[in-house]
Design an enzyme around this catalytic site. Structure first.
Site, PDB file in Angstrom:
ATOM      1  N   GLU A   1      -1.201  -5.717   8.781  1.00 16.97           N
ATOM      2  CA  GLU A   1      -0.403  -5.106   9.850  1.00 16.97           C
ATOM      3  C   GLU A   1      -1.028  -5.485  11.202  1.00 16.97           C
ATOM      4  OE1 GLU A   1      -0.140  -0.908   9.043  1.00 16.97           O
ATOM      5  OE2 GLU A   1       0.884  -1.247   7.133  1.00 16.97           O
TER       6      GLU A   1
ATOM      7  N   ASP B   1       0.836  -1.203   0.000  1.00 17.80           N
ATOM      8  CA  ASP B   1       0.000   0.000   0.000  1.00 17.80           C
ATOM      9  C   ASP B   1       0.876   1.261   0.000  1.00 17.80           C
ATOM     10  OD1 ASP B   1       0.861  -0.071   2.597  1.00 17.80           O
ATOM     11  OD2 ASP B   1      -1.137  -0.107   3.507  1.00 17.80           O
ATOM     12  N   SER B   2       2.209   1.064   0.009  1.00 22.06           N
ATOM     13  CA  SER B   2       3.125   2.190  -0.229  1.00 22.06           C
ATOM     14  C   SER B   2       2.829   2.823  -1.589  1.00 22.06           C
ATOM     15  CB  SER B   2       4.581   1.717  -0.195  1.00 22.06           C
ATOM     16  OG  SER B   2       4.752   0.570  -1.006  1.00 22.06           O
TER      17      SER B   2
ATOM     18  N   ASP C   1      -0.951  -6.363  -0.282  1.00 22.06           N
ATOM     19  CA  ASP C   1      -1.330  -5.743   0.988  1.00 22.06           C
ATOM     20  C   ASP C   1      -2.836  -5.613   1.080  1.00 22.06           C
ATOM     21  OD1 ASP C   1       0.619  -5.081   2.834  1.00 22.06           O
ATOM     22  OD2 ASP C   1       1.129  -3.157   1.897  1.00 22.06           O
TER      23      ASP C   1
ATOM     24  N   LYS D   1      -0.886  -9.618   2.966  1.00 21.86           N
ATOM     25  CA  LYS D   1      -0.149  -9.120   4.154  1.00 21.86           C
ATOM     26  C   LYS D   1      -1.071  -8.204   4.951  1.00 21.86           C
ATOM     27  CE  LYS D   1       3.341  -5.946   3.865  1.00 21.86           C
ATOM     28  NZ  LYS D   1       2.801  -4.802   4.606  1.00 21.86           N
TER      29      LYS D   1
ATOM     30  N   GLU E   1       9.401  -3.706  10.471  1.00 23.59           N
ATOM     31  CA  GLU E   1       9.720  -2.400   9.875  1.00 23.59           C
ATOM     32  C   GLU E   1      10.145  -1.386  10.935  1.00 23.59           C
ATOM     33  OE1 GLU E   1       6.838  -0.739   7.127  1.00 23.59           O
ATOM     34  OE2 GLU E   1       7.900   1.171   7.059  1.00 23.59           O
TER      35      GLU E   1
END
Ligand code: KIV
Length: 256
Positions: free
Chosen positions: A112, A43-44, A82, A110, A173
């Site tokens: 978080e 999602d960057s 993501d 993925k 991270e």
């Protein structure tokens, strides 16, 4: 040969895992040809492709479209998509959205933090990569996490909970290198670091950062392998000049 999750798990302690983000077909193809193990449609993309200030506006549809492009370019790498912010607020939403990303071409997803959601997905046969430390969908300050004992312990617990939930791999991270080492030693599944030091089982970078293509901000942990922003600026200037000065097209560029 297509990289599998069992291959990634078996690499722990034997061979470092290489992972990069990609958002388009050509980039994914070149990474695949270079032998990358994992490609992440991160999602960057909110910042480096779509021009948002952070990752929060990225939608499942955004990730689906770019996952399709990456999957069409890469035949061998494991493809991870993501789940973007607010797309896994409940077990059911998470499963529906994860299935959409898998239908678009991802091998797995993925998330978080959120071990409970990870557990539900894994129980429903969706493989999950976890992500702890700086988690851009929820942290408000982007400083290194886990410098103090209490926050370090919280990150260790979160990584262990994600492993317990069935995650096959965990991204670490923005944490100190000794914490990266402790977590890597404490887990049976591989860790993949971004700003988490050399002891992780693998490394990941945002492709636009490592290619020198995103010049708004470069974190300390980025190594630039190219300076594409400079190359692009020069190419565009040269093109404008050539057009204005009638140096392009030449006869060799014309049909007769
Ligand atoms: O979105 C992303 O690019 C990521 C990587 C930084 C791991 O989550």
């Amino acid at each position: 040969m297509k990289t599998t999750i069992s291959k990634i798990k078996s690499m722990k302690g034997r061979e470092k895992i290489s992972m990069l983000t990609a958002y388009d077909c050509s980039t994914a193809k070149y990474m695949d040809e270079a032998g990358i193990d994992i490609i992440l449609i991160g999602d960057s993309m909110g910042m480096v492709v779509l021009g948002y200030k952070n990752t929060l506006s990225v939608t499942v549809e955004d990730i689906m479209r770019h996952t399709g492009a990456v999957a069409r370019g890469a035949g061998n790498a494991l493809i991870v998509a993501d789940l973007p912010a607010n797309s896994y607020d409940s077990n059911e939403t998470a499963a529906l959205n994860a299935e959409s990303l898998i239908k678009s071409g991802a091998d797995n997803v993925k998330i978080e933090n959120e071990p409970e959601i990870a557990k539900f997905l894994v129980e429903n046969k969706i493989d999950v990569m976890g992500h702890v430390g700086i988690t851009p969908q929820t942290v408000t300050d982007f400083k290194v996490q886990g410098k103090e004992k209490e926050t370090a312990n919280k990150i260790i617990k979160m990584a262990k909970d994600l492993e317990e939930a069935g995650c096959y791999c965990i991204v670490l991270e923005g944490i100190p290198l000794d914490l990266g080492k402790r977590i890597t030693e404490a887990l049976k599944v591989p860790t993949i670091g971004i700003g988490a030091g050399p002891y992780c089982d693998g490394q990941v970078l945002v492709v636009n950062d490592m290619l020198g293509l995103y010049d708004a901000f470069t974190p300390k942990f980025v190594k630039k392998y190219a300076h594409l922003a400079e190359d692009m600026k020069k190419a565009f200037k040269d093109y404008v000049k050539d057009v204005k000065e009638e140096k392009f097209p030449e006869d060799k560029h014309c049909f007769h």
